[in-house]
Design a protein around this motif. Structure first.
Motif, mmCIF file in Angstrom:
data_model
loop_
_atom_site.group_PDB
_atom_site.id
_atom_site.type_symbol
_atom_site.label_atom_id
_atom_site.label_comp_id
_atom_site.label_asym_id
_atom_site.label_seq_id
_atom_site.Cartn_x
_atom_site.Cartn_y
_atom_site.Cartn_z
ATOM 1 N N SER A 160 0.848 -1.188 0.000
ATOM 2 C CA SER A 160 0.000 0.000 0.000
ATOM 3 C C SER A 160 0.881 1.235 0.000
ATOM 4 O O SER A 160 1.923 1.276 0.659
ATOM 5 N N GLN A 161 0.474 2.207 -0.756
ATOM 6 C CA GLN A 161 1.244 3.448 -0.875
ATOM 7 C C GLN A 161 1.130 4.271 0.396
ATOM 8 O O GLN A 161 0.064 4.348 1.006
ATOM 9 N N ILE A 162 2.241 4.891 0.790
ATOM 10 C CA ILE A 162 2.194 5.866 1.872
ATOM 11 C C ILE A 162 2.604 7.220 1.311
ATOM 12 O O ILE A 162 3.561 7.336 0.554
ATOM 13 N N GLY A 163 1.891 8.223 1.685
ATOM 14 C CA GLY A 163 2.229 9.568 1.270
ATOM 15 C C GLY A 163 1.906 9.858 -0.181
ATOM 16 O O GLY A 163 1.430 9.005 -0.935
ATOM 17 N N ALA A 164 2.209 11.065 -0.575
ATOM 18 C CA ALA A 164 1.929 11.538 -1.926
ATOM 19 C C ALA A 164 2.938 10.975 -2.923
ATOM 20 O O ALA A 164 3.969 10.415 -2.552
#
Length: 385
Positions: free
Chosen positions: A298-302
């Motif tokens: 899962s992506q974290i941050g922009a």
């Protein structure tokens, strides 16, 4: 004034972990960051910027002298309580060197690394009682040493027959040294394509049953070795960018969205990657940091606008460095406190909108805003396009 937020609210509700914050680190750095490492209670950063190495103590940057003949610091390593640095000058010289930091200054160790049209040290790593240098070179101080060398504190020495082309990544797993890169052979041994294992005397095949078409960074993780940028089908399983090897069998930790892995990092017992991933449309790439949840990524941050090259943790926070200039300048720090789980705006009059410093601003996309209402309440909202 009443604030109507229906369309954007729906987008925010689906935005989840992407609405978390990479924050600036004291103005950032003005050019590419290639590597970071903790040393002597500070975070040391190497790259292509002026001075080449800086250290961060949590509040201020300290600059260190330039390394003679090195245009870009590509790698930092700690060995025997000493900081070492290496890199290259690909458009200036066929020579490069490795240095150690002594009393605030740099001291070259051993002779010059040489190869035309350019030479470099791509990675330094501490292994056993030795400092290992992998990169692009065919002699050191006039002695034939091909692309990988060991430093015993006195001289650089060859490691078997070496490897026939550039070594890009090194990792120690279960007391064994592994290398990945662009090489295809070690001496007459052609079973070491793109990945090799050091047996103490020679570079040998990682797995004689598999020819790895590509490889990348590696990581020793929970007793297994992770190998990035592997797209092979192994035993009927598509690796999808990350092969996990338990010493006998392979499993995939990859994902079809992964285009390229630049770095693995383990922080607080959690695994992270710096990666390029496919977006929509497929020809568009996103550069991002992702976290493994035990099942998927899962992506974290922009998103970042250019490559994220390296990850490191310092002072209980995750840092990233690279070529990017947005959302921060070449170095960023992940602050989970910038995250918000509440995206709904209240149907109340908004008095003003401020940023995290309290400065009143006009709303703009991709910014964490603080809405201040007429009744004195506030709410943090990540404003997206």
């Amino acid at each position: 004034m009443k604030y109507i937020f229906t369309a954007i609210l729906l987008f925010l509700l689906s935005y989840n972990s992407k609405a978390q914050g990479w924050e600036d680190v004291s103005g950032g750095i003005d050019d590419i960051v290639y590597d970071m490492i903790k040393f002597d209670n500070e975070l040391y950063v190497g790259g292509r910027f002026y001075f080449g190495v800086k250290s961060w103590d949590g509040s201020t940057w300290t600059n260190y002298p330039n390394l003679p003949g090195i245009g870009s610091i590509l790698t930092l390593s700690v060995h025997n309580d000493t900081l070492y640095a290496g890199g290259g000058s690909p458009y200036q010289s066929s020579q490069s060197s490795v240095f150690r930091l002594i009393n605030g200054g740099w001291e070259q160790i051993g002779g010059n690394f040489n190869k035309n049209p350019f030479s470099s040290t791509q990675q330094l790593i501490s292994y056993d009682s030795l400092l290992i240098s992998g990169g692009r070179f065919n002699t050191i101080g006039g002695v034939t040493i091909k692309n990988i060398a060991s430093w015993d504190g006195n001289v650089w020495d060859s490691m078997g027959d070496g490897l026939d082309s550039t070594v890009l990544h090194l990792e120690v797993h279960e007391d064994t040294l592994y290398a990945t890169g662009e090489f295809m052979a070690s001496g007459s041994n052609t079973n070491v394509q793109n990945i090799a294992k050091w047996d103490g005397s020679n570079w040998i095949s990682f797995d004689s049953n598999i020819v790895f078409s590509t490889t990348g960074p590696m990581k020793s993780f929970q007793g297994d070795l992770l190998i990035g940028n592997v797209w092979n089908n192994i035993s009927g399983i598509e690796m999808k960018g990350i092969a996990r090897w338990d010493g006998t069998n392979y499993s995939s930790m990859g994902d079809t969205i992964i285009k390229k892995i630049h770095e693995f990092w383990e922080f607080s017992n959690e695994l992270y990657i710096a990666a390029d991933i496919f977006a929509s449309p497929p020809l568009i790439l996103k550069r991002t940091v992702m976290k493994w949840n035990g099942t998927d990524w899962s992506q974290i941050g922009a998103n970042f606008n250019q490559w994220i090259v390296c990850l490191e943790d310092y002072d209980n926070m995750l840092y990233c460095g690279g070529q990017f200039s947005a959302p921060t300048s070449h170095i960023g720090r992940y602050n989970p406190f910038l995250s918000t789980n509440e995206y709904k705006l209240e149907d109340k009059e908004i008095v003003k909108v401020v940023d995290l410093t309290g400065r009143e601003i006009v709303e703009k996309p991709n910014t964490l805003l603080i809405y201040i209402y007429s009744d004195g309440t506030t709410k943090k909202v990540f404003r997206v396009e």
